[in-house]
Enzyme design. Structure first.
Site, PDB file in Angstrom:
ATOM      1  N   VAL A 112       1.037  -1.335   0.015  1.00  0.00           N
ATOM      2  CA  VAL A 112       0.005  -0.004  -0.274  1.00  0.00           C
ATOM      3  C   VAL A 112       1.031   1.055  -0.482  1.00  0.00           C
ATOM      4  CG1 VAL A 112      -1.802   1.563   1.324  1.00  0.00           C
ATOM      5  CG2 VAL A 112      -1.562  -1.349   1.156  1.00  0.00           C
ATOM      6  N   CYS A 113       1.920   1.234   0.580  1.00  0.00           N
ATOM      7  CA  CYS A 113       2.734   2.406   0.776  1.00  0.00           C
ATOM      8  C   CYS A 113       3.162   3.045  -0.568  1.00  0.00           C
ATOM      9  CB  CYS A 113       4.218   1.801   1.751  1.00  0.00           C
ATOM     10  SG  CYS A 113       3.875   1.001   3.557  1.00  0.00           S
TER      11      CYS A 113
END
Length: 187
Positions: free
Chosen positions: A46-47
């Site tokens: 997700v980062c």
């Protein structure tokens, strides 16, 4: 106790920015609006989507005098390696702060001690070094740079217009509210 309206605690850290290593400290956040975005770790899932979204909207933050900082408990060396190997992170042109000791994450109350990583924490800091917005959520939930930009604009507006507040979904140029006894029960 909430971090809202508290001053950023003292710290010094190294960051990767525009191909160089730089030092960042609590003093770095003074004199301009800043956004500090904690994320769990480099080379994750997700980062990079969040950091890329911020990179794609970075110019809009800059236009309103805001510097953006990403931070994780990785080192500044890991940030450089990720920047050099990931297409998404290669777009990042704002500082990525390394926090391998977790001091910064602890200062902002986002450290997950048993994992050695940070929660997804978003902080808007005014030019005086005070935290005006704080959002912390589960690491599985990604953030939206445009919604953050809207909130920063609202924080800047409220700071520049004492006695006015921004209602839900407020966008720059829209009507604000002036809290008073006359409004009680009429909204």
């Amino acid at each position: 106790m909430s971090l809202i309206n508290t001053t950023v605690l003292p710290f010094k850290a190294n960051a990767f920015h525009n191909g160089e290593f730089i030092e960042v400290s609590d003093a770095t956040f003074k004199g301009k609006w800043s956004v500090l975005v904690f994320y769990p770790a480099d080379f994750t899932f997700v980062c990079p989507t969040e950091l890329e979204d911020l990179a794609e909207n970075y110019a809009e933050f800059q236009k309103i005098g805001v510097e953006v900082y990403g931070a994780s408990c990785d080192t500044h060396f890991a940030h450089k390696a990720w920047h050099d190997t990931s297409e998404a992170i290669g777009k990042v042109n704002y500082p990525l702060i390394g926090d391998p000791t977790g001091k910064l994450a602890r200062n902002f109350e986002v450290m997950i001690e048993e994992e050695g990583i940070a929660l997804r924490g978003t902080f808007v800091i005014n030019p005086e070094g005070e935290i005006k917005l704080c959002e912390i959520h589960d690491n599985g939930i990604g953030r939206d740079a445009l919604e953050l930009l809207r909130k920063v604009r609202a924080a800047q507006y409220v700071a520049a217009h004492p006695g006015e507040v921004c209602p839900a979904k407020w966008k720059e140029g829209e009507k604000t509210l002036s809290p008073s006894l006359d409004l009680v029960g009429k909204i």
